[in-house]
Design an enzyme around this catalytic site. Structure first.
Site, PDB file in Angstrom:
ATOM      1  CG  HIS A   1      -1.815   1.203   1.316  1.00 43.21           C
ATOM      2  ND1 HIS A   1      -3.117   1.196   0.866  1.00 43.21           N
ATOM      3  CD2 HIS A   1      -1.594   2.456   1.784  1.00 43.21           C
ATOM      4  CE1 HIS A   1      -3.652   2.396   1.062  1.00 43.21           C
ATOM      5  NE2 HIS A   1      -2.747   3.183   1.620  1.00 43.21           N
ATOM      6  CD  GLU A   2       1.524   3.552   3.715  1.00 46.63           C
ATOM      7  OE1 GLU A   2       1.676   4.619   3.082  1.00 46.63           O
ATOM      8  OE2 GLU A   2       0.497   3.295   4.382  1.00 46.63           O
TER       9      GLU A   2
ATOM     10  CG  HIS B   1       0.406   6.304  -0.558  1.00 44.26           C
ATOM     11  ND1 HIS B   1      -0.576   7.102  -1.082  1.00 44.26           N
ATOM     12  CD2 HIS B   1      -0.195   5.564   0.414  1.00 44.26           C
ATOM     13  CE1 HIS B   1      -1.745   6.852  -0.445  1.00 44.26           C
ATOM     14  NE2 HIS B   1      -1.529   5.925   0.461  1.00 44.26           N
TER      15      HIS B   1
ATOM     16  CD  GLU C   1      -5.617   5.674   0.353  1.00 47.93           C
ATOM     17  OE1 GLU C   1      -4.626   6.417   0.514  1.00 47.93           O
ATOM     18  OE2 GLU C   1      -5.812   4.651   1.043  1.00 47.93           O
TER      19      GLU C   1
HETATM   20 ZN    ZN Z   1      -3.062   5.279   1.777  1.00 49.86          ZN
END
Ligand code: ZN
Length: 502
Positions: free
Chosen positions: A265-266, A269, A295
């Protein structure tokens, strides 16, 4: 500011200085979350306060205000127009909120946060209620100071999702809720759901989890020469420069995949931050578009890629080499079902991909009603519990498992929640376009090749910086405005077969 330079050059120099100060703030925050000794917190809070004051002072300095005003009237084009427009947006906001209100908000948020921690510990909403009432009142004052058209909520939403309007997003979010609720009900009522269990509750050495996570991170294309991965209590990504992007995760020996999905997830980003246009670094166009677009990146890598069958066809054998005893006899089907369990959970941060947006939609509806004065803070726990029941078929047994679970409102973050779901909607629409453009994306993922998808993201999203607003970007990249259909098609296409539904 030296007056001998041309006005736009003076403007970019001032904007870059502001970015440098922001860079320092973000590093101090990162340090605070990852390695600062406990007793550093007092002086650190002071340093951060000093920096925030400096940023405000520079941003609202009369000569910069005058310069921005005159450039804004000059009819600039291209990047210059966006740079001036976006800096002016920040400047206007900073100028319009009276100093006394800023001080009062900062003070209230810090006390409200303390009250929230205690209220959550004791699971008593009444301890937090007067503070939330005060926060709602101050945020409404902030919105009126900033100015808005239509709903008062727009002034707060704009801070996190620039140029978004509640009149435009609310119909989409409402449609998503109406379509998600029956699907979730059908899945959770299925025979397959009744048989789901947590098959992999064993011990997984944390050092091995970390080395596996680092391998995946490198495979995805995250540049370790331009970033780091560390440990913090709450995972985050802080990027201050495409050449310096900091990711964090947390490891737990009892959980095989939570750290890994946190990393992926990170990384989503972080890949975005590393791909922002380096030539515009320090200027508004060199930054990301919005929290929602950010996101969309993390969710696509975490869910559409990381929780896909193809991903595990590639990685399960490697994971089983790290944990041969624990994963003995676990095949791809079983593992794929395990990482995509749908559950009636009370806690947002533990929610799965299918139910997550219902948690968000509930928060969006309630915070909007609070700010618009349609809902009293005192009625919040009751309404929360009723909606949990009607959306997810589950009722919190306590305030701690319900209305008190999130930190956001205690910190004055109102208008933030919808960006999570907007991210899922943007992500699904981008992903569908990427699949069409790339041909056999599933085949690439099955071979552990991610450069096709990353290249697509770089070209279509990352390298554009914030030259387009979120809705312009969606239109430009996918040829149509944001729609609910693509997220629903993705969810239906993935979860119906998984749960034996037709
Ligand atoms: Zn996030």
């Amino acid at each position: 500011m030296s007056n001998s330079e041309a006005p736009y050059e003076r403007f970019t120099a001032a904007a870059r200085e502001l970015a440098d100060l922001g860079h320092a703030e973000s590093l101090l925050h990162w340090d605070q979350e990852t390695c600062m000794p406990r007793r550093g917190s007092g002086p650190r809070a002071r340093s951060l306060g000093t920096l925030a004051g400096l940023v405000h002072e520079r941003l609202t300095a009369p000569d910069l205000v005058e310069l921005v005003e005159s450039l804004d009237g000059e009819g600039l084009s291209g990047d210059a127009r966006v740079n001036v427009r976006e800096l002016k947006r920040h400047q206007d906001r900073a100028l319009r909120i009276p100093r006394e209100l800023v001080v009062e908000l900062t003070r209230t948020e810090s006390l409200a946060h303390e009250a929230w921690v205690e209220a959550r510990e004791k699971s008593e909403f009444v301890l937090f209620q007067p503070w939330l009432e005060k926060i709602v009142d101050l945020k409404r004052q902030e919105a009126h100071a900033v100015g808005f058209t239509g709903s008062v909520y727009n002034a707060l939403l704009d801070h996190f999702e620039p140029h978004a309007r509640v009149e435009e997003i609310e119909p989409l979010l409402g449609e998503l809720r109406r379509r998600l609720v029956p699907l979730v009900e059908e899945i959770l009522g299925s025979e397959a759901a009744a048989q789901r269990e947590d098959l992999l509750e064993r011990e997984y050495d944390v050092a091995l989890q970390e080395s596996f996570g680092r391998r995946v991170l490198a495979d995805l294309g995250f540049d370790m020469e331009a970033g780091r991965l560390d440990v913090s209590v709450h995972p985050f990504c802080s990027g201050s420069h495409p050449g310096d992007v900091r990711l964090t995760t947390r490891y737990a020996a009892g959980q095989l995949t939570s750290a890994l999905f946190g990393i992926i997830h990170e990384a989503g980003h972080g890949l975005y931050e590393q791909g922002l246009p380096a030539e515009a670094e320090g200027l508004p166009v060199g930054g990301s578009v919005s929290l929602g677009i950010h996101e969309s990146q993390s969710r696509t890598w975490e869910n559409a890629v990381g929780r896909s069958r193809e991903f595990w066809e590639h990685y399960l054998p490697h994971l089983a080499e790290c944990f041969p005893a624990q994963l003995e006899g676990v095949g791809v089907d079983r593992f794929y079902a395990f990482v995509n369990r749908v559950e009636r959970s009370l806690i947002r941060v533990e929610a799965d991909e299918m139910t997550y947006d219902l948690h968000i939609l509930l928060r969006f509806e309630l915070e909007k009603a609070l700010i618009e004065g349609e809902l009293d803070v005192g009625d919040l726990p009751g309404v929360w519990n009723e909606r949990m029941d009607s959306y997810l078929g589950i009722r919190p047994g306590s305030d701690a498992e319900g209305v008190l679970q999130d930190i956001h409102w205690s910190m004055g973050l109102i208008g933030y929640f919808p960006t999570y779901t907007l991210g899922n909607l943007y992500g699904a629409q981008f992903h569908r376009r990427a699949c069409a453009d790339l041909g056999d994306l599933p085949g690439q993922i099955r071979r552990g090749e991610f450069s096709g998808l990353l290249g697509w993201m770089r070209e279509n999203i990352h390298s554009r910086g914030s030259r387009l607003t979120a809705s312009e970007l969606v239109q430009e990249v996918t040829g149509e405005p944001l729609r609910v259909d693509y997220l629903m098609e993705y969810l239906e296409g993935k979860y119906r077969p998984l749960y034996g539904l037709d």
